[in-house]
Design a protein around this motif. Structure first.
Motif, PDB file in Angstrom:
ATOM      1  N   THR A 191      59.601   7.736 -51.290  1.00 25.55           N
ATOM      2  CA  THR A 191      60.487   7.109 -50.304  1.00 25.55           C
ATOM      3  C   THR A 191      61.804   6.621 -50.898  1.00 25.55           C
ATOM      4  OG1 THR A 191      59.131   5.161 -50.691  1.00 25.55           O
ATOM      5  CG2 THR A 191      58.760   6.344 -48.636  1.00 25.55           C
ATOM      6  N   SER A 192      61.808   6.277 -52.197  1.00 27.57           N
ATOM      7  CA  SER A 192      63.009   5.667 -52.792  1.00 27.57           C
ATOM      8  C   SER A 192      62.910   5.749 -54.309  1.00 27.57           C
ATOM      9  CB  SER A 192      63.077   4.188 -52.393  1.00 27.57           C
ATOM     10  OG  SER A 192      61.930   3.533 -52.932  1.00 27.57           O
ATOM     11  N   PRO A 193      64.009   5.465 -55.017  1.00 31.95           N
ATOM     12  CA  PRO A 193      63.915   5.388 -56.480  1.00 31.95           C
ATOM     13  C   PRO A 193      62.904   4.315 -56.914  1.00 31.95           C
ATOM     14  CG  PRO A 193      66.201   5.581 -55.820  1.00 31.95           C
ATOM     15  CD  PRO A 193      65.415   5.392 -54.556  1.00 31.95           C
ATOM     16  N   ALA A 194      62.837   3.204 -56.157  1.00 33.54           N
ATOM     17  CA  ALA A 194      61.862   2.163 -56.514  1.00 33.54           C
ATOM     18  C   ALA A 194      60.446   2.731 -56.411  1.00 33.54           C
ATOM     19  CB  ALA A 194      62.026   0.950 -55.600  1.00 33.54           C
ATOM     20  N   ALA A 195      60.214   3.549 -55.382  1.00 36.97           N
ATOM     21  CA  ALA A 195      58.890   4.170 -55.226  1.00 36.97           C
ATOM     22  C   ALA A 195      58.619   5.138 -56.383  1.00 36.97           C
ATOM     23  CB  ALA A 195      58.816   4.906 -53.890  1.00 36.97           C
ATOM     24  N   ALA A 196      59.666   5.831 -56.839  1.00 43.14           N
ATOM     25  CA  ALA A 196      59.493   6.756 -57.967  1.00 43.14           C
ATOM     26  C   ALA A 196      59.055   5.985 -59.218  1.00 43.14           C
ATOM     27  CB  ALA A 196      60.796   7.520 -58.234  1.00 43.14           C
ATOM     28  N   CYS A 197      59.712   4.836 -59.450  1.00 44.67           N
ATOM     29  CA  CYS A 197      59.350   4.032 -60.630  1.00 44.67           C
ATOM     30  C   CYS A 197      57.928   3.479 -60.492  1.00 44.67           C
ATOM     31  CB  CYS A 197      60.332   2.868 -60.814  1.00 44.67           C
ATOM     32  SG  CYS A 197      62.000   3.414 -61.218  1.00 44.67           S
ATOM     33  N   ALA A 198      57.594   3.036 -59.267  1.00 43.15           N
ATOM     34  CA  ALA A 198      56.248   2.493 -59.046  1.00 43.15           C
ATOM     35  C   ALA A 198      55.196   3.594 -59.254  1.00 43.15           C
ATOM     36  CB  ALA A 198      56.142   1.922 -57.631  1.00 43.15           C
ATOM     37  N   LEU A 199      55.509   4.804 -58.786  1.00 41.25           N
ATOM     38  CA  LEU A 199      54.582   5.932 -58.951  1.00 41.25           C
ATOM     39  C   LEU A 199      54.341   6.213 -60.437  1.00 41.25           C
ATOM     40  CD1 LEU A 199      53.031   8.471 -57.947  1.00 41.25           C
ATOM     41  CD2 LEU A 199      55.232   9.679 -58.012  1.00 41.25           C
ATOM     42  N   LEU A 200      55.409   6.184 -61.215  1.00 41.77           N
ATOM     43  CA  LEU A 200      55.264   6.451 -62.650  1.00 41.77           C
ATOM     44  C   LEU A 200      54.348   5.412 -63.295  1.00 41.77           C
ATOM     45  CD1 LEU A 200      55.988   7.803 -65.359  1.00 41.77           C
ATOM     46  CD2 LEU A 200      58.040   6.369 -65.417  1.00 41.77           C
ATOM     47  N   GLY A 201      54.580   4.131 -62.953  1.00 42.30           N
ATOM     48  CA  GLY A 201      53.742   3.059 -63.506  1.00 42.30           C
ATOM     49  C   GLY A 201      52.274   3.263 -63.121  1.00 42.30           C
ATOM     50  N   ALA A 202      52.050   3.584 -61.843  1.00 39.58           N
ATOM     51  CA  ALA A 202      50.676   3.787 -61.368  1.00 39.58           C
ATOM     52  C   ALA A 202      50.054   4.983 -62.077  1.00 39.58           C
ATOM     53  CB  ALA A 202      50.692   4.009 -59.850  1.00 39.58           C
ATOM     54  N   ALA A 203      50.829   6.052 -62.235  1.00 42.94           N
ATOM     55  CA  ALA A 203      50.294   7.254 -62.871  1.00 42.94           C
ATOM     56  C   ALA A 203      49.877   6.953 -64.308  1.00 42.94           C
ATOM     57  CB  ALA A 203      51.346   8.365 -62.841  1.00 42.94           C
ATOM     58  N   ARG A 204      50.711   6.203 -65.028  1.00 43.22           N
ATOM     59  CA  ARG A 204      50.362   5.903 -66.425  1.00 43.22           C
ATOM     60  C   ARG A 204      49.103   5.044 -66.493  1.00 43.22           C
ATOM     61  NH1 ARG A 204      55.187   4.316 -70.292  1.00 43.22           N
ATOM     62  NH2 ARG A 204      53.430   4.583 -71.709  1.00 43.22           N
ATOM     63  N   ARG A 205      49.026   4.048 -65.600  1.00 47.07           N
ATOM     64  CA  ARG A 205      47.864   3.142 -65.643  1.00 47.07           C
ATOM     65  C   ARG A 205      46.595   3.856 -65.188  1.00 47.07           C
ATOM     66  NH1 ARG A 205      51.491  -0.268 -63.174  1.00 47.07           N
ATOM     67  NH2 ARG A 205      52.476  -1.669 -64.662  1.00 47.07           N
ATOM     68  N   GLN A 206      46.691   4.556 -64.063  1.00 50.42           N
ATOM     69  CA  GLN A 206      45.472   5.132 -63.468  1.00 50.42           C
ATOM     70  C   GLN A 206      44.906   6.310 -64.255  1.00 50.42           C
ATOM     71  OE1 GLN A 206      45.741   6.015 -59.249  1.00 50.42           O
ATOM     72  NE2 GLN A 206      46.923   4.173 -58.862  1.00 50.42           N
ATOM     73  N   THR A 207      45.737   6.958 -65.057  1.00 48.25           N
ATOM     74  CA  THR A 207      45.239   8.163 -65.745  1.00 48.25           C
ATOM     75  C   THR A 207      44.983   7.923 -67.235  1.00 48.25           C
ATOM     76  OG1 THR A 207      47.438   8.970 -66.361  1.00 48.25           O
ATOM     77  CG2 THR A 207      46.618   9.635 -64.198  1.00 48.25           C
ATOM     78  N   GLY A 208      45.079   6.675 -67.658  1.00 51.82           N
ATOM     79  CA  GLY A 208      44.911   6.414 -69.094  1.00 51.82           C
ATOM     80  C   GLY A 208      46.031   7.057 -69.890  1.00 51.82           C
ATOM     81  N   ASP A 209      47.232   7.011 -69.335  1.00 53.38           N
ATOM     82  CA  ASP A 209      48.441   7.544 -69.986  1.00 53.38           C
ATOM     83  C   ASP A 209      48.384   9.044 -70.270  1.00 53.38           C
ATOM     84  OD1 ASP A 209      50.972   6.747 -70.418  1.00 53.38           O
ATOM     85  OD2 ASP A 209      50.599   5.603 -72.249  1.00 53.38           O
ATOM     86  N   GLN A 210      47.949   9.795 -69.282  1.00 53.78           N
ATOM     87  CA  GLN A 210      47.946  11.266 -69.421  1.00 53.78           C
ATOM     88  C   GLN A 210      49.273  11.886 -68.953  1.00 53.78           C
ATOM     89  OE1 GLN A 210      44.876  12.975 -70.499  1.00 53.78           O
ATOM     90  NE2 GLN A 210      44.512  10.841 -71.019  1.00 53.78           N
ATOM     91  N   VAL A 211      50.248  11.037 -68.603  1.00 53.45           N
ATOM     92  CA  VAL A 211      51.524  11.572 -68.094  1.00 53.45           C
ATOM     93  C   VAL A 211      52.320  12.165 -69.254  1.00 53.45           C
ATOM     94  CG1 VAL A 211      53.715  10.981 -66.968  1.00 53.45           C
ATOM     95  CG2 VAL A 211      51.593   9.835 -66.269  1.00 53.45           C
TER      96      VAL A 211
END
Ligand SMILES: Cc1cc2nc3c(=O)[nH]c(=O)nc-3n(C[C@H](O)[C@H](O)[C@H](O)COP(=O)(O)OP(=O)(O)OC[C@H]3O[C@@H](n4cnc5c(N)ncnc54)[C@H](O)[C@@H]3O)c2cc1C
Length: 507
Positions: free
Chosen positions: A261-281
């Motif tokens: 939805t927004s750049p803020a959402a992009a940043c939030a997605l990145l944070g969630a991806a790193r946390r939820q995947t055990g840093d597999q990004v």
């Protein structure tokens, strides 16, 4: 060896009396050998095989963005560190500037020579051996002329990964990558080129060879000398070889193209991806709608993976040692939670290598699409990640006051690195003066919020004035003192990175 001077206009942005430090070297009492005799001796050192064909030599006079055309007295391709050292010794004694060139894909004119009488291009192309791969220590020792894609392939053949990766990987070479401290697509997981180096071999300006190729992970024996040459853009010495870090090759890889939805959402997605995947990004690339539209308009054979356009996209890639199915489930869970909390509005997951390649093509062809659209004002900035959303809002407003323009913003979100490019509105001419004003306005703001005007492309000649403006006086003074110590005659890549300075006045 071919002696070769370009007839083309020299566009070196300094006046010829100020060009390389060689003249100040001469003033300080160095015996200046007859230049022609020195070039003949260099020709003997590299022999017939060190000759650069006229076509190749002509190409070496231009930077890859077409911003600079230069001139050189000669072009040499040494085959060994010993040849490199012998050449530098002669150049140092004769006041000849040395411009190292690897793949010549740099974005800042750093590898372009600018003096048809007193500079030579030293190409690393023939120093292209992979000296050793150590699968136990997870290291690889390579020469500076190895093409990045070949280094990656050599590691892959041992079921290992050399993670540095970028659009130019088929042409750029390790020496150039290390000298620009290149970033690219996997920095969020593996770091920039600097972080992938365990050791270096460097020929210093006086021809001495610094050999630090033990490849140890721990070696606290004084100053970290190799760091000086990483990102120095050839101004302190010639990198001839390096020990690089390798990693286990990922067993699985999953790629998603997500509309947010927004750049803020992009940043939030990145944070969630790193946390939820055990840093597999391994990659998190941001693209604005404008950047995608340029690709769809100018690059043949691509298509929008989503049915309707959105304002912001993230290309997210996970990779690791999990089974493919487990990684896929992780990505699906992430997608589901993003859709539920409204961060993600739409997305597709690649089902095959071909689909993954098609998604990456959308990202990697943005610079090409921008070029086809016409001239634009390019920036390679980095911003603290948390400040990106506010930055994008405020920067648009500030620049909008200078002139109306179109914005193509994309980049390595995971690293806070944005390529923030301004394109004239349709029908408007590109105006170089206005471009300067826009860049200054942008960089002032980037500086104000603690960012950098040069994230991964370096300084070269293109950003030299910006370095003077935004680097602190203490840092600049230290840089000059290091330069003076390592290259007192100013022969190494004269005029690049630091503005020309007269050593006799400096002291
Ligand atoms: C399509 C495309 C995509 C790109 N994507 C990225 C990206 O994602 N990230 C990124 O960081 N960059 C990117 N770049 C820019 C460029 O590819 C990198 O800066 C790369 O690291 C330059 O390597 P090179 O071998 O071409 O170096 P060159 O252009 O030959 O040289 C670059 C600088 O290093 C110096 N140098 C070269 N070799 C040596 C040596 N052996 N010793 C000392 N100094 C040396 C040169 O004098 C020059 O100052 C991209 C470029 C293109 C064209």
């Amino acid at each position: 060896m071919v002696r070769y001077s370009s007839n083309e206009a020299r566009t070196a942005p300094w006046d010829s009396d100020q060009s390389p430090g060689t003249r100040s070297g001469a003033r300080r009492g160095i015996t200046v050998l007859d230049i022609a005799a020195a070039l003949d001796r260099i020709a003997e050192i590299v022999g017939e095989r060190g000759r650069v064909a006229p076509d190749a030599a002509q190409a070496m006079l231009h930077d890859q963005r077409g911003l600079y055309s230069g001139a050189a007295a000669a072009f040499v391709q040494p085959a060994s560190t010993a040849e490199c050292a012998a050449i530098l010794r002669i150049c140092n004694d004769s006041g000849i500037g040395v411009v190292p060139q690897a793949g010549n894909t740099g974005y800042c004119g750093g590898a372009t020579p600018f003096d048809g009488e007193r500079q030579i291009v030293l190409s690393l192309a023939r120093m292209n051996r992979i000296r050793q791969i150590d699968p136990v220590g997870f290291t690889m020792t390579v020469e500076a002329g190895v093409i990045l894609a070949e280094a990656q392939a050599a590691a892959a053949a041992e079921d290992l990964l050399f993670p540095l990766s970028m659009g130019s990987e088929g042409s750029c070479r390790i020496g150039g990558n290390l000298s620009t401290n290149a970033g690219g697509l996997n920095v969020v997981r593996y770091g920039t080129a600097r972080e992938l180096v365990l050791g270096l071999e460097v020929v210093l300006a006086n021809g001495d060879v610094l050999t630090e190729l033990k490849g140890l992970r721990k070696d606290n024996t004084g100053y970290d000398l190799k760091s000086l040459f990483l990102g120095a853009e050839g101004t302190l010495g010639v990198i001839t070889a390096a020990v690089l870090k390798l990693f286990p090759a990922p067993k699985s890889r999953q790629t998603a193209w997500l509309a947010v939805t927004s750049p803020a959402a992009a940043c939030a997605l990145l944070g969630a991806a790193r946390r939820q995947t055990g840093d597999q990004v391994v990659s998190a690339e941001y693209m604005s709608r404008m950047s995608l539209e340029l690709v769809l308009a100018h690059v043949p054979g691509v298509r929008n993976p989503l049915a309707v356009p959105h304002g912001h996209y993230v290309l997210l890639e996970l990779a690791g040692s999990l089974e493919e199915e487990a990684l896929r489930e992780m990505l699906e869970r992430l997608l589901a939670s993003g859709l539920a909390d409204g961060t993600i509005v739409d997305g597709v997951l690649a089902e095959s290598t071909a689909q993954r390649d098609a998604l990456w093509k959308l990202r990697e062809t943005i610079p090409e699409a921008e070029r086809r659209e016409g001239q634009c004002v390019k920036h390679d900035i980095s911003i603290p990640l948390a400040s990106i959303p506010a930055f994008l809002d405020a920067a648009r407003q500030r620049l909008g006051k200078v002139v109306d323009h179109r914005l193509s913003v994309f980049g390595h979100l995971g690293d806070g690195n944005l390529h923030y490019n301004l394109i004239p509105i349709e029908g408007a001419e590109f105006d170089a003066q206005l471009a300067k004003q826009l860049s200054a306005t942008l960089y002032d703001y980037v500086d104000e919020i603690g960012g950098s005007f040069s994230a991964e492309h370096g300084i070269g000649i293109f950003r030299r004035d910006d370095l003077q403006r935004y680097k602190s006086p203490v840092a600049l003074d230290l840089m000059r003192r290091i330069k003076t110590t390592l290259d007192p005659n100013g022969i190494m890549n004269p005029g690049k990175v630091l503005a020309p300075f007269d050593l006799s006045e400096d002291r």
